[in-house]
Write an enzyme that holds these catalytic residues in place. Sequence first.
Site, PDB file in Angstrom:
ATOM      1  N   GLY A   1       0.841  -1.208   0.000  1.00 24.20           N
ATOM      2  CA  GLY A   1       0.000   0.000   0.000  1.00 24.20           C
ATOM      3  C   GLY A   1       0.869   1.249   0.000  1.00 24.20           C
ATOM      4  O   GLY A   1       0.605   2.220  -0.722  1.00 24.20           O
ATOM      5  N   HIS A   2       1.936   1.219   0.820  1.00 21.19           N
ATOM      6  CA  HIS A   2       2.860   2.360   0.839  1.00 21.19           C
ATOM      7  C   HIS A   2       3.598   2.470  -0.506  1.00 21.19           C
ATOM      8  O   HIS A   2       3.828   3.567  -1.012  1.00 21.19           O
ATOM      9  CB  HIS A   2       3.894   2.199   1.959  1.00 21.19           C
ATOM     10  CG  HIS A   2       3.309   2.195   3.333  1.00 21.19           C
ATOM     11  ND1 HIS A   2       3.254   1.066   4.116  1.00 21.19           N
ATOM     12  CD2 HIS A   2       2.765   3.180   4.069  1.00 21.19           C
ATOM     13  CE1 HIS A   2       2.709   1.364   5.275  1.00 21.19           C
ATOM     14  NE2 HIS A   2       2.389   2.631   5.279  1.00 21.19           N
TER      15      HIS A   2
ATOM     16  N   LEU B   1      -4.543  -3.849   2.975  1.00 20.90           N
ATOM     17  CA  LEU B   1      -3.204  -3.970   3.562  1.00 20.90           C
ATOM     18  C   LEU B   1      -3.047  -2.956   4.690  1.00 20.90           C
ATOM     19  O   LEU B   1      -3.497  -1.817   4.588  1.00 20.90           O
ATOM     20  CB  LEU B   1      -2.129  -3.742   2.504  1.00 20.90           C
ATOM     21  CG  LEU B   1      -2.097  -4.736   1.351  1.00 20.90           C
ATOM     22  CD1 LEU B   1      -0.818  -4.553   0.537  1.00 20.90           C
ATOM     23  CD2 LEU B   1      -2.185  -6.185   1.832  1.00 20.90           C
ATOM     24  N   SER B   2      -2.408  -3.401   5.763  1.00 17.47           N
ATOM     25  CA  SER B   2      -2.160  -2.533   6.910  1.00 17.47           C
ATOM     26  C   SER B   2      -0.937  -3.061   7.642  1.00 17.47           C
ATOM     27  O   SER B   2      -0.730  -4.283   7.720  1.00 17.47           O
ATOM     28  CB  SER B   2      -3.366  -2.583   7.861  1.00 17.47           C
ATOM     29  OG  SER B   2      -3.007  -2.120   9.146  1.00 17.47           O
TER      30      SER B   2
ATOM     31  N   ARG C   1      -0.519  -3.249  10.645  1.00 14.90           N
ATOM     32  CA  ARG C   1      -0.923  -4.016  11.833  1.00 14.90           C
ATOM     33  C   ARG C   1      -1.433  -5.418  11.491  1.00 14.90           C
ATOM     34  O   ARG C   1      -1.664  -6.211  12.404  1.00 14.90           O
ATOM     35  CB  ARG C   1      -1.979  -3.253  12.629  1.00 14.90           C
ATOM     36  CG  ARG C   1      -1.416  -2.019  13.349  1.00 14.90           C
ATOM     37  CD  ARG C   1      -2.460  -1.379  14.244  1.00 14.90           C
ATOM     38  NE  ARG C   1      -1.929  -0.342  15.094  1.00 14.90           N
ATOM     39  CZ  ARG C   1      -1.991   0.967  14.845  1.00 14.90           C
ATOM     40  NH1 ARG C   1      -2.548   1.394  13.731  1.00 14.90           N
ATOM     41  NH2 ARG C   1      -1.495   1.846  15.703  1.00 14.90           N
TER      42      ARG C   1
END
Length: 289
Positions: A39-40, A191-192, A194
């Site tokens: 995601g980043h 997406l994360s 965590r």
Amino acid sequence: MSAITRVVSSRSGLRAAYAELPTGTVRAVVPTMGALHSGHAQLIRAARALVGQAGHVTVTVFVNPTQFAAGEDLDRYPRSFDSDVEVCAAEGADLVFAPSVETVYLDPEPMVTIDPGPLGTLLEGAVRPGHFRGVLTVVAKLVSMTGASLLLLGEKDFQQLVLVRRMVRDLDLPVEVVGVPTVRADDGLALSSRNVYLSDAERLAAITVPRALEIGVETARAGGSARDVLSAAQSHLQGRDEFEIDYMVVTDPDLGPAPESGEGRLLMAARIGKVRLLDNVRIDLGVGG
Ligand code: PAF
């Protein structure tokens, strides 16, 4: 794509890096708390596409203590700096700014902070009091320190995106906010950083969240009202004891009341084990005529 991504951690290092750029270089900043995932990477790619090869992309990696409440996961927040720099290099970022807490906050408890207003007390703000004050304060500081004219944030943290846009508008900050669509795993989970906390069983159960949102999208597509969307999405989660739902709402794109027709947003947060899953999708209401 740049072969080498420079890493700086001080304010003077940041200034020196920018001083070398030709006058007028368009600069973008992607603020992150590290633990970078696809995601980043997508945010960095979007930044590069916006500024072009002649432009400059800074990624900030800073786990901001002021947005964590006491008892939250500040100490165990995932940290993976070396691989973060690799992601930045692979995606063609020019600079990583990874300051210490003391570099960002000259006083451990800043006296002046940014009040997110009433929107900051709803949804995530109701569950995490003080969170958005910390987020807006650090984002304003990072915009100021980097002097970027473009700021990229993911839509996954939708309330954060709305509040940052609002701050920029209300405080006339000289930056344009660009929201980038959520990146999902093949099974739909957003997406994360965590997600690494999820056990295998929790990870399997977690896909119920994007599925519930998808049912909301389908209900709207079939002509359902905001209320229909909400009840369809909620009923998908009913009886799933592994989840505790913090909230599920339908709003307009600025988190105001749901419209009868036009663009809306379906947002939810659910707790599974120790992890909070946040997700949201666009819905188009009133399509049935
Ligand atoms: O979304 C995040 O990772 C953080 O809230 C941000 C925007 C980097 C501010 O610390």
